[in-house]
Design an enzyme around this catalytic site. Structure first.
Site, PDB file in Angstrom:
ATOM      1  N   ASP A  33      62.414  33.595  39.066  1.00  0.00           N
ATOM      2  CA  ASP A  33      62.476  34.252  37.755  1.00  0.00           C
ATOM      3  C   ASP A  33      62.001  35.690  37.860  1.00  0.00           C
ATOM      4  O   ASP A  33      62.152  36.459  36.917  1.00  0.00           O
ATOM      5  CB  ASP A  33      61.602  33.498  36.748  1.00  0.00           C
ATOM      6  CG  ASP A  33      62.331  32.283  36.205  1.00  0.00           C
ATOM      7  OD1 ASP A  33      63.552  32.174  36.415  1.00  0.00           O
ATOM      8  OD2 ASP A  33      61.674  31.433  35.580  1.00  0.00           O
TER       9      ASP A  33
ATOM     10  N   CYS B 234      68.613  25.759  39.886  1.00  0.00           N
ATOM     11  CA  CYS B 234      67.505  26.601  39.442  1.00  0.00           C
ATOM     12  C   CYS B 234      66.361  25.662  39.109  1.00  0.00           C
ATOM     13  O   CYS B 234      66.590  24.523  38.705  1.00  0.00           O
ATOM     14  CB  CYS B 234      67.954  27.352  38.177  1.00  0.00           C
ATOM     15  SG  CYS B 234      66.648  28.280  37.362  1.00  0.00           S
TER      16      CYS B 234
ATOM     17  N   LYS C  25      74.645  26.569  35.216  1.00  0.00           N
ATOM     18  CA  LYS C  25      73.314  26.761  35.809  1.00  0.00           C
ATOM     19  C   LYS C  25      72.514  25.504  35.467  1.00  0.00           C
ATOM     20  O   LYS C  25      72.273  25.219  34.295  1.00  0.00           O
ATOM     21  CB  LYS C  25      72.662  28.006  35.196  1.00  0.00           C
ATOM     22  CG  LYS C  25      71.239  28.271  35.659  1.00  0.00           C
ATOM     23  CD  LYS C  25      70.773  29.617  35.096  1.00  0.00           C
ATOM     24  CE  LYS C  25      69.294  29.860  35.270  1.00  0.00           C
ATOM     25  NZ  LYS C  25      68.852  31.092  34.592  1.00  0.00           N
ATOM     26  N   TRP C  26      72.145  24.739  36.496  1.00  0.00           N
ATOM     27  CA  TRP C  26      71.414  23.472  36.312  1.00  0.00           C
ATOM     28  C   TRP C  26      69.939  23.764  36.586  1.00  0.00           C
ATOM     29  O   TRP C  26      69.555  23.984  37.728  1.00  0.00           O
ATOM     30  CB  TRP C  26      71.972  22.426  37.282  1.00  0.00           C
ATOM     31  CG  TRP C  26      71.339  21.071  37.220  1.00  0.00           C
ATOM     32  CD1 TRP C  26      70.014  20.771  37.306  1.00  0.00           C
ATOM     33  CD2 TRP C  26      72.012  19.809  37.078  1.00  0.00           C
ATOM     34  NE1 TRP C  26      69.818  19.417  37.225  1.00  0.00           N
ATOM     35  CE2 TRP C  26      71.031  18.797  37.093  1.00  0.00           C
ATOM     36  CE3 TRP C  26      73.356  19.436  36.953  1.00  0.00           C
ATOM     37  CZ2 TRP C  26      71.350  17.440  36.992  1.00  0.00           C
ATOM     38  CZ3 TRP C  26      73.660  18.082  36.855  1.00  0.00           C
ATOM     39  CH2 TRP C  26      72.663  17.101  36.873  1.00  0.00           C
ATOM     40  N   ASP C  27      69.156  23.715  35.524  1.00  0.00           N
ATOM     41  CA  ASP C  27      67.743  24.090  35.622  1.00  0.00           C
ATOM     42  C   ASP C  27      66.855  22.847  35.656  1.00  0.00           C
ATOM     43  O   ASP C  27      67.296  21.739  35.319  1.00  0.00           O
ATOM     44  CB  ASP C  27      67.404  24.963  34.400  1.00  0.00           C
ATOM     45  CG  ASP C  27      66.285  25.951  34.675  1.00  0.00           C
ATOM     46  OD1 ASP C  27      65.536  25.761  35.646  1.00  0.00           O
ATOM     47  OD2 ASP C  27      66.154  26.914  33.887  1.00  0.00           O
ATOM     48  N   MET C  28      65.602  23.015  36.029  1.00  0.00           N
ATOM     49  CA  MET C  28      64.639  21.902  36.064  1.00  0.00           C
ATOM     50  C   MET C  28      63.259  22.534  36.008  1.00  0.00           C
ATOM     51  O   MET C  28      62.803  23.096  36.990  1.00  0.00           O
ATOM     52  CB  MET C  28      64.837  21.150  37.385  1.00  0.00           C
ATOM     53  CG  MET C  28      64.286  19.768  37.462  1.00  0.00           C
ATOM     54  SD  MET C  28      62.505  19.708  37.634  1.00  0.00           S
ATOM     55  CE  MET C  28      62.268  17.997  37.956  1.00  0.00           C
TER      56      MET C  28
ATOM     57  N   TRP D  73      55.173  30.277  40.913  1.00  0.00           N
ATOM     58  CA  TRP D  73      56.243  30.768  40.048  1.00  0.00           C
ATOM     59  C   TRP D  73      56.305  32.307  40.170  1.00  0.00           C
ATOM     60  O   TRP D  73      55.277  32.980  40.199  1.00  0.00           O
ATOM     61  CB  TRP D  73      55.957  30.381  38.582  1.00  0.00           C
ATOM     62  CG  TRP D  73      56.950  30.991  37.660  1.00  0.00           C
ATOM     63  CD1 TRP D  73      58.187  30.492  37.347  1.00  0.00           C
ATOM     64  CD2 TRP D  73      56.834  32.239  36.976  1.00  0.00           C
ATOM     65  NE1 TRP D  73      58.836  31.357  36.501  1.00  0.00           N
ATOM     66  CE2 TRP D  73      58.026  32.439  36.264  1.00  0.00           C
ATOM     67  CE3 TRP D  73      55.836  33.211  36.907  1.00  0.00           C
ATOM     68  CZ2 TRP D  73      58.256  33.564  35.472  1.00  0.00           C
ATOM     69  CZ3 TRP D  73      56.064  34.341  36.130  1.00  0.00           C
ATOM     70  CH2 TRP D  73      57.257  34.503  35.412  1.00  0.00           C
TER      71      TRP D  73
ATOM     72  N   ASP E  25      50.338  -0.092  81.259  1.00  0.00           N
ATOM     73  CA  ASP E  25      49.457  -1.037  81.926  1.00  0.00           C
ATOM     74  C   ASP E  25      48.953  -1.961  80.813  1.00  0.00           C
ATOM     75  O   ASP E  25      48.233  -1.525  79.912  1.00  0.00           O
ATOM     76  CB  ASP E  25      48.307  -0.226  82.562  1.00  0.00           C
ATOM     77  CG  ASP E  25      47.136  -1.110  82.925  1.00  0.00           C
ATOM     78  OD1 ASP E  25      47.288  -2.346  82.855  1.00  0.00           O
ATOM     79  OD2 ASP E  25      46.076  -0.550  83.259  1.00  0.00           O
TER      80      ASP E  25
HETATM   81  C1  GLA Z   1      63.846  28.825  33.700  1.00  0.00           C
HETATM   82  C2  GLA Z   1      64.845  29.594  34.526  1.00  0.00           C
HETATM   83  C3  GLA Z   1      65.222  30.874  33.825  1.00  0.00           C
HETATM   84  C4  GLA Z   1      65.773  30.569  32.458  1.00  0.00           C
HETATM   85  C5  GLA Z   1      64.770  29.751  31.668  1.00  0.00           C
HETATM   86  C6  GLA Z   1      65.357  29.269  30.376  1.00  0.00           C
HETATM   87  O1  GLA Z   1      62.621  29.459  33.660  1.00  0.00           O
HETATM   88  O2  GLA Z   1      64.343  29.848  35.791  1.00  0.00           O
HETATM   89  O3  GLA Z   1      66.159  31.583  34.580  1.00  0.00           O
HETATM   90  O4  GLA Z   1      66.973  29.867  32.596  1.00  0.00           O
HETATM   91  O5  GLA Z   1      64.334  28.617  32.389  1.00  0.00           O
HETATM   92  O6  GLA Z   1      64.476  28.501  29.643  1.00  0.00           O
END
Ligand code: GLA
Length: 721
Positions: A540, A518, A468-471, A191, A54
């Protein structure tokens, strides 16, 4: 099944095997409204009348209508999906139906991960809406799958105005529902305790989950399910959304004044401003929507099948993964070629199939304060060079894998000394450090090319079969020298796009490499990452009991084949708990399975159990990876025991894992009622050496043998007679 358009009613109906999703276009001026999502309906008509407007009281429409893509500025004061800023400074956007097309199959999303399908198992609707005054178009993309009860949604926004339009919020999907006293199921953590399940009642006001960390994060998860009261694993209605994206996000739900609930999902608007020039398109990530009227279990199995068959790619997608041994918890930074080879030699004798060298093999990286970005093998540690180490490992009959953290750069590194502007930091401000590292500015092509090339050079130099590609840190101090001041609001999203581009390059140059993502454990465990890697390190914290919570929450959405799980040493390095080696093995069996300990140092008694665990993995992994998952009981809820099972698709085989977490005095464990079996099949239960009918196992239960003591795990293998 499929998608139909009822031209007379201007109604679109999207059907999967058991669900329907209905939307329609109102009479002039043509708003696109949501009509229904839920259990499958017959026919192609709208089950409810289309809302009218409306003109004198248009605000009533916007204040309550169920809009498929609600916008800011028009008088819809609930959660909305998009906010824009035109050159004249206004934010009002009223897109109206313009056109649509329906076709078989599913489009890719430019630069973004997305589920995929074939022409024979999916149909797509693209519906274009436009605000002619400001010259902005929104295309809503819906796909309905044939083999899973899933609808996906995403959005493309196109500027046709001849001017600049700034997008300050672009979400991907909205869903309006009548309130049914919903509760929200979400995942939370930190964590070392990722993806714990939380459930709470949805009240009035705005609620939800989000991340502003630049990654999906350990804390909240890009998933939410609204469930009717009493919903359990087998009963109740579930409306779930999971975002295929690995950066800032929000999923919000709001119980409104009219007692309807609105749920929206997409990229977080936090510090987001995208400059869209004439002719340019912005693509928002995909939202996966699952409706189940068979409780959370029904939802879970749809997500698992979707991700296994329509998201995960590559050689290992349907393949057993090599059992790895990772040196992180075994040595941390204190290793060299000899140490690694002694671990590999012992591991190979026990049946372990791959050595993974974690953090510390490169540059000056003898602790976690330096050298990220210097992706050059440190030959003081890797004596004889990488190729020598890998060939020695290969001679033992093992594969070789290694760790990288490509998105990072340490202030103490050669790369940073040479290019101090390659970190994300604000000129003149000391950026926040985390683990003494900065985030590399991969939004700049020259930075990501340099990093990619230095990593690829290492991978090309030896027979590396796993990465294993981490960050390991969130983003902060956002600024890039690569963009002018009025485009700094693009950094978060450009960072995610850049990371996707780098992972895409890696898997296309090295298609045989098994990639595991990871992020300080499971800080970026989301469907976006699964598009690039078939598995992600869950946490971890590999303590067997903590893993019950983590695996339960993770497996609520993600297939067991994706869950990185290792047997580690005790007392556990994250929480100090000691559990039996046997229990650690049986719990890691629910994931990818591997070891992360110094196999030369553990007790002989534990070492002697490894060949048996290896055998167990080879015996059951096909079933674990490919079967249907059923959550039978949760220690989180009962403070006593945990139980889950996988059933083969043909229902002829099943594996039940029962974990007596806390022993209970005075009475034995009652039988545990199983799910998902064929009532008419008689199963032989190997461990009991008994034949039991499927109907008995599901209605009376499996007589599990609660052992005396805490932390005891048992497997029950059921085979059709
Ligand atoms: C992170 C990853 C772990 C390991 C460490 C290495 O914490 O989760 O599994 O690879 O980094 O510095």
């Amino acid at each position: 099944m499929g998608i139909t358009y009822n031209e007379k009613e201007k109604v679109f109906k999207l059907d999967t095997a058991k669900t329907s999703y209905i939307l329609g276009v109102t009479d002039e001026p043509g708003h696109v409204v949501h009509i229904y999502y839920g259990k499958k309906l017959r026919g192609g008509s709208s089950p409810t009348p289309m809302p009218g407007i409306d003109k004198k009281n248009k605000h009533w429409f916007f204040d309550g209508a169920w809009l498929e893509y609600p916008t800011a500025g028009v008088g819809d004061f609930r959660e909305h999906c998009i906010e824009v800023k035109t050159e004249d400074g206004c934010n009002t956007f009223e897109p109206l139906y313009l056109s649509h097309k329906i076709y078989k199959g599913k489009p890719e999303l430019e630069g973004l991960p997305a589920t995929f399908a074939e022409e024979n198992n999916c149909m797509t609707l693209e519906l274009v809406m436009k605000d002619k005054l400001i010259g902005l178009e929104v295309t809503m993309i819906y796909s309905a799958f044939e083999d899973v009860d899933v609808i996906t949604r995403s959005v493309r926004v196109r500027n046709t105005s001849g001017k600049v339009i700034r997008l300050t919020k672009v979400l991907s999907a909205c869903l309006d529902l009548n309130n049914e006293d919903f509760e929200a199921v979400t995942l939370h953590g930190s964590w070392g305790r990722e993806r714990h399940i939380q459930r709470r009642k949805v009240g009035h006001g705005r609620q939800g989950v989000s991340s502003e960390r630049g990654v999906s994060g350990h804390q909240d998860h890009p998933f939410a399910a609204l469930v009717t009261p009493g919903t359990n694993q087998t009963l109740g209605e579930v409306f779930a959304m999971n975002l295929v994206y690995s950066g800032n996000y929000e999923i919000r739900y709001e119980l409104t004044q009219h007692d309807s609930i609105r749920m929206v999902a997409g990229i977080s608007p936090y510090n987001f401003e995208w400059k869209l020039r004439h002719g340019e398109i912005f693509t928002a990530p995909e939202v996966v929507m699952v409706y189940s009227c068979e409780g959370l279990g029904g939802m879970t199995r749809n997500f698992h099948d979707l991700y296994r068959n329509h998201l995960i790619r590559g050689k290992y997608r349907n393949k057993k993964r090599p059992i790895l041994i990772n040196n992180w918890e075994a040595t941390y930074f204190d290793f060299d070629t000899d140490k690694l080879l002694s671990i590999a030699k012992q591991a190979s004798e026990l049946g372990i199939e791959m050595l993974v060298v974690d953090d510390g093999w490169f540059g000056n990286r003898f602790d976690d304060n330096r050298a990220l970005g210097d992706w050059v093998v440190n030959e003081d540690k890797i004596k004889g060079g990488l190729n020598y180490l890998v060939s020695e490992v290969n001679k033992l009959g093992m594969k070789f894998g290694m760790w990288f953290e490509p998105e990072m750069i340490c202030p103490e590194s050669d790369i940073y000394r040479a290019h101090p502007d390659w970190a994300i930091e604000i000129p003149g401000r000391d950026p926040v450090r985390c683990r003494n590292q900065y985030v590399a500015d991969i939004t700049r092509k020259e930075v990501r090319d340099y990093i990619y090339d230095s990593i690829a050079k290492v991978l090309r130099s030896a027979n590396v079969e796993y990465v294993k590609w981490d960050m390991n840190r969130p983003l902060s101090d956002l600024y890039t020298a690569g963009l002018p001041a009025d485009r700094q609001g693009e950094i978060y999203h450009r960072f995610v796009l850049a990371m996707y581009e780098m992972q895409g390059r890696l898997i296309s140059e090295f298609p045989d490499i098994l990639l595991e993502n990871c992020s300080s454990g499971g800080g970026r465990y989301d469907p976006g990452m699964l598009y690039f890697s078939p598995q992600i390190w869950c946490s971890d914290n590999a303590d067997a009991i903590e893993r019950l919570y983590i695996h339960e929450g993770t497996a609520l959405i993600y297939p067991l084949s994706t869950m990185g799980a290792h047997v580690t040493d005790c007392p556990n390095h994250s929480n100090g708990r000691t559990t039996p080696f046997d229990t650690r093995g049986k719990i890691a069996l629910a994931g990818t399975f591997g070891y992360e300990l110094d196999v030369t140092k553990i007790s002989e008694e534990e070492r002697d159990q490894i060949p048996g665990q290896v055998k167990m993995y080879h015996r059951y992994n096909d079933l674990v990876r490919e079967g249907d998952y059923y959550r039978i009981a949760s220690f989180r809820e009962n403070n006593w025991y945990d139980c889950y099972m996988v059933v083969s698709k043909d229902k002829k085989e099943a594996l039940v894992t029962y974990v007596q977490v806390l022993s209970v005095a005075a009475h034995g464990m009652p039988a545990v009622k199983l799910q998902g079996l064929d009532e008419s099949i008689t199963y032989h239960v190997d461990e009991l050496d008994r034949d039991i009918n499927g109907d008995v196992l599901m209605n009376v239960g499996l007589p599990v043998n609660g052992e005396f003591g805490d932390f005891k795990a048992s497997l029950y293998h059921l085979v059709s007679q």
